[in-house]
Design an enzyme around this catalytic site. Structure first.
Site, PDB file in Angstrom:
ATOM      1  N   GLY A  71       0.807  -1.214   0.000  1.00 50.71           N
ATOM      2  CA  GLY A  71       0.000   0.000   0.000  1.00 50.71           C
ATOM      3  C   GLY A  71       0.842   1.267   0.000  1.00 50.71           C
ATOM      4  O   GLY A  71       0.499   2.254  -0.665  1.00 50.71           O
TER       5      GLY A  71
ATOM      6  N   CYS B 299       2.511   2.246  12.271  1.00 50.00           N
ATOM      7  CA  CYS B 299       3.647   3.059  11.827  1.00 50.00           C
ATOM      8  C   CYS B 299       4.032   4.098  12.860  1.00 50.00           C
ATOM      9  O   CYS B 299       5.160   4.556  12.896  1.00 50.00           O
ATOM     10  CB  CYS B 299       3.299   3.771  10.536  1.00 50.00           C
ATOM     11  SG  CYS B 299       2.438   2.708   9.422  1.00 50.00           S
TER      12      CYS B 299
HETATM   13  N1  PLP Z   1      -2.664   3.089   3.942  1.00 52.76           N
HETATM   14  C1  PLP Z   1      -3.392   2.680   5.006  1.00 52.76           C
HETATM   15  C2  PLP Z   1      -4.722   3.314   5.243  1.00 52.76           C
HETATM   16  C3  PLP Z   1      -2.906   1.683   5.844  1.00 52.76           C
HETATM   17  O1  PLP Z   1      -3.637   1.300   6.888  1.00 52.76           O
HETATM   18  C4  PLP Z   1      -1.639   1.105   5.575  1.00 52.76           C
HETATM   19  C5  PLP Z   1      -1.059   0.092   6.475  1.00 52.76           C
HETATM   20  O2  PLP Z   1      -1.243   0.115   7.664  1.00 52.76           O
HETATM   21  C6  PLP Z   1      -0.932   1.548   4.447  1.00 52.76           C
HETATM   22  C7  PLP Z   1      -1.469   2.542   3.666  1.00 52.76           C
HETATM   23  C8  PLP Z   1       0.401   0.951   4.085  1.00 52.76           C
HETATM   24  O3  PLP Z   1       0.236  -0.321   3.509  1.00 52.76           O
HETATM   25  P1  PLP Z   1       1.444  -1.352   3.453  1.00 52.76           P
HETATM   26  O4  PLP Z   1       1.663  -1.842   4.838  1.00 52.76           O
HETATM   27  O5  PLP Z   1       0.984  -2.434   2.529  1.00 52.76           O
HETATM   28  O6  PLP Z   1       2.618  -0.622   2.892  1.00 52.76           O
END
Ligand code: PLP
Length: 391
Positions: free
Chosen positions: A69, A323
């Site tokens: 993502g 994060c």
């Molecule tokens: N966007 C949202 C809303 C998310 O919840 C996350 C992950 O927690 C991401 C982006 C990032 O995705 P990825 O972990 O696949 O990089």
């Protein structure tokens, strides 16, 4: 163990692992190769692309696989900004986006772009009138997440898409939390670009996708080979892509039943916490909310302390986004709802899966009640508060 952190990541489903295994051990050829060991991988990728495209009402040629993502968000926002910079340099997003979008916007601000960060209401929902008012002749991109990862609020994506379409502005949505949980259709909702990730829907980690509406002039993100129609170079993650498609098929098949089960458990948990633990606040919209999301702020306690004490009881939860955990800053999402710093610090996110049970929810409430009580007993702020109540 009681696992309540499914917004951070999910358990890879056994049927997903099973679908992936042959692409590690037998059909391991490079999909770009001419021989049949390679073309087996290519065929699997094409099939996966069709499956995933079909699940959002897109065409297979509109799906580009990424490493997750975060990469999809970076690609969408940076490439849209660059590709449409002749028209203007203004971007509209919200204060509650994931850092994958927010930090990308900050990166662009340092390079001459202007970004409007829309406020949200107390429930985390974007105001459509504020969105309309923010649009300028030089606005080139609107990026609003489908559903928030911390508080679960679901945004009015169809309405936002319609506004963007009417004004001729590109519309990107980060659907990492929504895809696989609730229905998503790119045409019905007027979405031009959509980011998603496999590990949030019982698929493997490190694989995601960006949907780019056919005909859009969006530059490539990773330069190198000709993979992904010259737009995202690098040898394809064949097992990941196959696993992603298996996870999407599973999510489509289970969506209704899983959603119903999770909503029931979610509302039961919310109800019990509200009744049994005083001085708490449910964060996020009560109805327009992802099926498995529960997010509370408890006054006079630190979310981190609650998490550690829950962990000692075998309960995995989170204080917000994975994060930002470990950081001392309060959640930007909770601050955007209007919470005070101390309220944002006292927050707890529990995100459910269809595997959780009512008995588990009972155990969680019991522990939570005791933990919050114990922490409050140690809090001078709570003591002062109680004294002030008696006066
Ligand atoms: N966007 C949202 C809303 C998310 O919840 C996350 C992950 O927690 C991401 C982006 C990032 O995705 P990825 O972990 O696949 O990089």
């Amino acid at each position: 163990m009681i696992y309540l952190d499914n917004a951070a990541t999910t358990k890879t489903a056994p049927e997903v692992v099973e679908a992936m295994l042959p692409y590690f051990t037998e059909m391991y050829g490079n999909p770009s190769a001419i021989y049949s060991l390679g073309s087996a991988g290519k065929k699997a990728i094409n099939e996966a692309r069709r499956t995933i495209a079909g699940s959002i009402g897109a065409g297979p040629e509109e799906i580009y696989f990424t490493a997750g993502g975060t990469e999809a968000d970076n690609w969408a926002v940076k490439a849209a900004a660059e590709s449409y910079s002749e028209k203007g340099k203004h971007i509209i997003t919200t204060k509650i986006e994931h850092h994958a979008v927010l930090h990308t916007c900050e990166y662009l601000e340092k390079r001459g772009y202007e970004v409007t960060y829309l406020d949200v209401d107390r429930d985390g929902i974007v105001d459509l009138e504020a969105l309309k008012a923010a649009i300028r002749p030089d606005t080139i991109l609107i990026s609003v997440m489908f559903a928030n990862n911390e508080i679960g609020s679901i945004e009015p994506i169809g309405e936002i898409g319609a506004i963007a379409k009417e004004r001729g502005i590109l519309f990107h949505t980060d659907a990492v939390q929504a895809f696989g949980q609730i229905p998503v259709n790119v045409d019905e909702l007027h979405i031009d670009m959509l980011s998603a990730s496999a590990h949030k829907l019982n698929g493997p980690k490190g694989i995601g996708m960006l949907y780019i509406r056919g005909g859009l002039k969006i530059r490539s993100f990773v330069h190198g080979g000709a993979q992904e129609r010259n737009r995202r170079a690098g040898t394809e993650n064949v097992p990941g892509i196959v696993g992603y498609a298996a996870a999407v098929q599973r999510a489509q098949r289970l969506m209704e039943e899983k959603g119903r089960r999770e909503r029931e458990l979610r509302d039961y948990l919310i109800d019990r916490i509200e009744k049994e633990i005083p001085y708490c606040r449910l964060n996020g919209h009560r109805e327009k909310r992802l099926p498995g999301n529960v997010n509370f702020s408890f006054r006079f306690v630190e979310g981190e302390s609650v998490l550690i004490m829950l962990d000692m009881k075998g309960i995995c939860a989170s204080s917000g986004s994975a994060c930002t955990s470990g950081s001392l800053d309060p959640s930007h999402v909770l601050l955007a709802l209007g919470l005070k710093h101390e309220e944002a610090h006292g927050s707890l996110r529990m995100t459910l899966s269809e595997e959780n049970t009512k008995e588990e929810m009972d155990v969680v409430v019991e522990h939570l009640r005791q933990i919050v009580g114990r922490l409050r007993d140690m809090s001078p702020l709570y003591e002062d508060f109680l004294k002030s109540q008696k006066v």
